[in-house]
Design a protein around this motif. Structure first.
Motif, mmCIF file in Angstrom:
data_model
loop_
_atom_site.group_PDB
_atom_site.id
_atom_site.type_symbol
_atom_site.label_atom_id
_atom_site.label_comp_id
_atom_site.label_asym_id
_atom_site.label_seq_id
_atom_site.Cartn_x
_atom_site.Cartn_y
_atom_site.Cartn_z
ATOM 1 N N GLN A 21 6.042 -7.483 -6.487
ATOM 2 C CA GLN A 21 5.476 -6.147 -6.373
ATOM 3 C C GLN A 21 6.610 -5.127 -6.268
ATOM 4 O O GLN A 21 7.545 -5.312 -5.500
ATOM 5 N N GLN A 23 8.274 -1.938 -4.915
ATOM 6 C CA GLN A 23 8.135 -1.362 -3.589
ATOM 7 C C GLN A 23 8.437 0.127 -3.613
ATOM 8 O O GLN A 23 9.390 0.554 -4.245
ATOM 9 N N SER A 110 -4.507 -4.993 0.116
ATOM 10 C CA SER A 110 -3.795 -4.697 -1.130
ATOM 11 C C SER A 110 -2.356 -5.215 -1.075
ATOM 12 O O SER A 110 -1.584 -4.842 -0.181
ATOM 13 N N ASP A 111 -1.999 -6.060 -2.039
ATOM 14 C CA ASP A 111 -0.621 -6.549 -2.131
ATOM 15 C C ASP A 111 0.358 -5.392 -2.309
ATOM 16 O O ASP A 111 1.459 -5.414 -1.765
ATOM 17 N N GLN A 112 -0.054 -4.377 -3.055
ATOM 18 C CA GLN A 112 0.831 -3.228 -3.282
ATOM 19 C C GLN A 112 1.037 -2.455 -1.995
ATOM 20 O O GLN A 112 2.152 -2.041 -1.697
ATOM 21 N N ASN A 116 4.637 -1.908 -0.177
ATOM 22 C CA ASN A 116 5.103 -0.566 0.145
ATOM 23 C C ASN A 116 5.403 -0.395 1.635
ATOM 24 O O ASN A 116 6.394 0.243 2.005
#
Length: 126
Positions: A21, A23, A110-112, A116
């Motif tokens: 992902q 970041q 959420s993986d995002q 983050n």
């Protein structure tokens, strides 16, 4: 015991085969507003939860001056360190990773968002 080994193997497989992902610390700061009720990252100050200043690389359950659950202290004694893969797993579902944690937050789905938030925390973990 087999269930734990299976969980670890599946977690490692998912982590290794999942696309990395990207970041974004600024986006992570916005997501971190969900955490600010209990945690501070930009200062070394405990609140309802321990300070997250310097959390990357810290052994679980060891921040000075914070009264951790026995489960979190045990996790640290068993070798849990807060790195990206461990934080990713924990932030998805804290109570599943550390059964008996005092953290009431249900986790981020959420993986995002998780990627983050980790980027945001990295700014204060140098």
């Amino acid at each position: 015991m087999r269930a734990i080994a299976l969980f670890i193997a599946l977690s490692a497989t998912i982590f290794i085969t999942s696309p990395s992902q990207a970041q974004d610390a600024a986006a992570g700061e916005k997501v971190f507003t969900k955490c600010k009720v209990c945690h501070i990252a930009d200062k070394d100050q405990n609140k309802v939860g321990p300070s997250l200043n310097g959390v990357i690389g810290r052994t679980a359950g060891t921040h000075p001056g914070f009264s951790y659950s026995q489960a979190m202290v045990a996790a640290g004694k068993s070798g849990t360190k807060w790195d990206e893969p461990t934080l990713t797993t924990y932030l998805h579902d804290p109570k599943a990773m550390v059964k008996g944690t005092k953290m009431a937050f249900p986790g981020l789905k959420s993986d995002q968002d998780i990627a983050n938030v980790i980027a945001y925390l990295k700014q204060f973990s140098k």
